[in-house]
Design an enzyme around this catalytic site. Structure first.
Site, PDB file in Angstrom:
ATOM      1  N   PHE A 224       2.771   2.554   2.220  1.00 16.15           N
ATOM      2  CA  PHE A 224       2.795   3.387   3.427  1.00 16.15           C
ATOM      3  C   PHE A 224       4.245   3.735   3.806  1.00 16.15           C
ATOM      4  O   PHE A 224       4.582   4.911   3.965  1.00 16.15           O
ATOM      5  CB  PHE A 224       2.078   2.692   4.603  1.00 16.15           C
ATOM      6  CG  PHE A 224       2.278   3.427   5.900  1.00 16.15           C
ATOM      7  CD1 PHE A 224       1.742   4.695   6.080  1.00 16.15           C
ATOM      8  CD2 PHE A 224       3.047   2.883   6.929  1.00 16.15           C
ATOM      9  CE1 PHE A 224       1.967   5.403   7.268  1.00 16.15           C
ATOM     10  CE2 PHE A 224       3.267   3.582   8.108  1.00 16.15           C
ATOM     11  CZ  PHE A 224       2.729   4.841   8.275  1.00 16.15           C
TER      12      PHE A 224
ATOM     13  N   ASP B  68      -4.140  -2.819   0.210  1.00 14.38           N
ATOM     14  CA  ASP B  68      -3.944  -2.755   1.658  1.00 14.38           C
ATOM     15  C   ASP B  68      -4.376  -4.096   2.243  1.00 14.38           C
ATOM     16  O   ASP B  68      -5.513  -4.527   2.027  1.00 14.38           O
ATOM     17  CB  ASP B  68      -4.797  -1.607   2.219  1.00 14.38           C
ATOM     18  CG  ASP B  68      -4.378  -1.256   3.627  1.00 14.38           C
ATOM     19  OD1 ASP B  68      -4.276  -2.175   4.464  1.00 14.38           O
ATOM     20  OD2 ASP B  68      -4.139  -0.056   3.883  1.00 14.38           O
TER      21      ASP B  68
ATOM     22  N   LYS C 157       2.346  -7.931  16.583  1.00 13.82           N
ATOM     23  CA  LYS C 157       3.087  -9.089  16.070  1.00 13.82           C
ATOM     24  C   LYS C 157       2.841 -10.325  16.938  1.00 13.82           C
ATOM     25  O   LYS C 157       2.828 -11.448  16.439  1.00 13.82           O
ATOM     26  CB  LYS C 157       4.587  -8.783  16.017  1.00 13.82           C
ATOM     27  CG  LYS C 157       4.980  -7.820  14.918  1.00 13.82           C
ATOM     28  CD  LYS C 157       4.970  -8.468  13.534  1.00 13.82           C
ATOM     29  CE  LYS C 157       5.524  -7.522  12.490  1.00 13.82           C
ATOM     30  NZ  LYS C 157       5.565  -8.109  11.144  1.00 13.82           N
TER      31      LYS C 157
ATOM     32  N   TYR D  17       2.960  -2.259  17.797  1.00 15.78           N
ATOM     33  CA  TYR D  17       3.807  -3.121  16.965  1.00 15.78           C
ATOM     34  C   TYR D  17       4.080  -4.458  17.664  1.00 15.78           C
ATOM     35  O   TYR D  17       3.819  -5.522  17.103  1.00 15.78           O
ATOM     36  CB  TYR D  17       5.112  -2.391  16.679  1.00 15.78           C
ATOM     37  CG  TYR D  17       6.060  -3.125  15.755  1.00 15.78           C
ATOM     38  CD1 TYR D  17       5.752  -3.314  14.409  1.00 15.78           C
ATOM     39  CD2 TYR D  17       7.282  -3.608  16.227  1.00 15.78           C
ATOM     40  CE1 TYR D  17       6.637  -3.966  13.557  1.00 15.78           C
ATOM     41  CE2 TYR D  17       8.170  -4.257  15.377  1.00 15.78           C
ATOM     42  CZ  TYR D  17       7.851  -4.438  14.047  1.00 15.78           C
ATOM     43  OH  TYR D  17       8.735  -5.082  13.205  1.00 15.78           O
TER      44      TYR D  17
ATOM     45  N   ASN E 114       0.836  -1.219   0.000  1.00 14.48           N
ATOM     46  CA  ASN E 114       0.000   0.000   0.000  1.00 14.48           C
ATOM     47  C   ASN E 114       0.868   1.266   0.000  1.00 14.48           C
ATOM     48  O   ASN E 114       0.353   2.366   0.124  1.00 14.48           O
ATOM     49  CB  ASN E 114      -0.962   0.015   1.207  1.00 14.48           C
ATOM     50  CG  ASN E 114      -0.246   0.237   2.527  1.00 14.48           C
ATOM     51  OD1 ASN E 114       0.988   0.181   2.591  1.00 14.48           O
ATOM     52  ND2 ASN E 114      -1.000   0.489   3.581  1.00 14.48           N
TER      53      ASN E 114
ATOM     54  N   GLY F 239      -6.412 -16.412   5.780  1.00 14.05           N
ATOM     55  CA  GLY F 239      -7.638 -16.853   5.107  1.00 14.05           C
ATOM     56  C   GLY F 239      -7.333 -17.233   3.665  1.00 14.05           C
ATOM     57  O   GLY F 239      -7.811 -18.260   3.158  1.00 14.05           O
TER      58      GLY F 239
END
Ligand code: NAD
Ligand code: UDP
Length: 313
Positions: free
Chosen positions: A34, A56, A147, A143, A32, A100
């Site tokens: 960023f 994204d 994670k 963060y 994306n 998924g």
């Protein structure tokens, strides 16, 4: 193999895309932008096995792939604290979406987790069996905890849905293509030394990190994906430990800079010591880092000189 690399336009992702193309894979790079940029993979765009998608990971996507390297997540404290809620969404929803996808198309998926899951460690060096010491409500939690949830998701999709998962915990990595404004210590120090500006040390400079060169880490990531024996987590990093002051002195020395050190206030929750125990990686991946800090920093500085348009001294 048809391979998806999320976060492929970032620092590590761009090196990984390059390596996979060299190995003969078909690579779909998803980002994306960023904290990454198209320029990082611009040299790959003419390769017929390379495809770039702006997407994204917080949104689902359906792609036919055999393998997923799931890197998408800002990694520098400056970037991940810019929009912490989005950082958590990226780790949690992004990882659910990729798991998924892996489940649906039966792809093997590798998560690039981090040494940050150990927080400010009370065990030194850190082994994979250490559960960590993370402040769950601090400014790094978006963060670190993100994670940790991503790792939990990987393990639960593996146990519950038989998804073929791999987790690596990467320790501080540096090298060419780290963004100059990335905010991490190696890029900050090299850029400041090259510009003749002060190198800002947060705290007393006695805190330690163990720095690995990007090529070593990419090699370990690919080995982890390709082996059948261990799903991880496995630490990957360079166990040579340096204080931040030592790193600053080395950056000044290698750039022959007249820059000075400037002590600044310490960052909240900044881990005091960090060093990987890589016994498991040595055993399972038959791997260990080859490039010493001095050599890797020279390569990084040369690349940065070009980026900054500074002529070699
Ligand atoms: P980076 O910021 O250069 O790369 C991250 C990439 O992910 C960027 O290109 C960014 O644009 C992209 N991204 C971020 N959020 C996204 C989203 N929601 N959807 C799609 N793309 C998104 O950082 P890096 O150093 O290359 O780190 C890559 C991975 O490795 C990260 O998962 C990071 O946590 C992990 N890691 C890196 C280090 C290190 O020292 N470099 C250490 C430990 C773990
Ligand atoms: N650091 C520093 N000056 C800088 C950037 C970072 O002294 O300009 C310190 C920081 O406080 C930390 C270490 O260097 O102790 C590594 O910071 P970085 O942001 O690179 O990574 P992380 O803290 O996530 O390991």
């Amino acid at each position: 193999m048809r391979v998806l690399v999320t976060g492929g336009a970032g620092f590590l992702g761009s090196h990984l895309c390059e390596r996979l193309l060299k190995d003969g894979d078909e690579v779909i790079c998803l980002d994306n932008y960023f904290s990454g940029k198209r320029a990082n993979v611009a040299h790959l765009r003419d390769n017929r096995n390379f495809e770039l998608i702006r997407h994204d990971t917080v949104e689902p996507i359906l792609l036919e792939v055999d393998r997923i390297f799931h890197l998408a997540c800002p990694a520098s404290p400056v970037h991940y604290q810019y929009n912490p809620v989005k950082t958590i969404k990226t780790s949690v929803m992004g990882t659910i979406n990729m798991l998924g996808l892996a489940k649906r198309v039966r792809a093997r998926i590798l998560l690039t987790s981090t040494s940050e899951v150990y927080g400010d460690p009370e065990e030194h060096p850190q082994t994979e069996s250490y559960w960590g010491h993370v402040n769950p409500i601090g400014v790094r939690a978006c963060y670190d905890e993100g994670k940790r949830v991503a790792e939990a998701l990987m393990m639960d999709y593996h146990r519950q849905n038989k998804v073929d998962t791999r987790i690596v915990r990467i320790f501080n990595t540096y090298g060419p293509r780290m963004a100059i404004n990335d905010g991490r210590v190696v890029s900050n120090f090299c850029a400041a030394a090259l510009r003749g500006e002060d190198l800002e040390i947060y705290g007393d400079g006695k805190q330690t990190r163990s720095f690995a060169y990007v090529d070593d880490i990419i090699d370990a990531i690919v080995r982890m994906m390709n082996q059948e024996d261990h799903i991880g987590p496995i630490n990957i990093g360079n166990p040579n430990e340096f204080t931040i002051s030592e790193l600053a002195a080395l950056a000044i020395d290698l750039t022959r800079s007249a820059s000075k050190l400037k002590l600044m206030p310490a960052r909240p929750d900044d881990p005091v010591r960090r060093k990987p125990d890589i016994s498991l990686a040595r055993k399972v991946l038959k791997w260990e880092p080859k490039i010493p800090l001095r050599e890797g920093l020279c390569k990084t500085i040369e690349h940065m000189r070009t980026e900054l348009g500074i002529v070699s001294a």
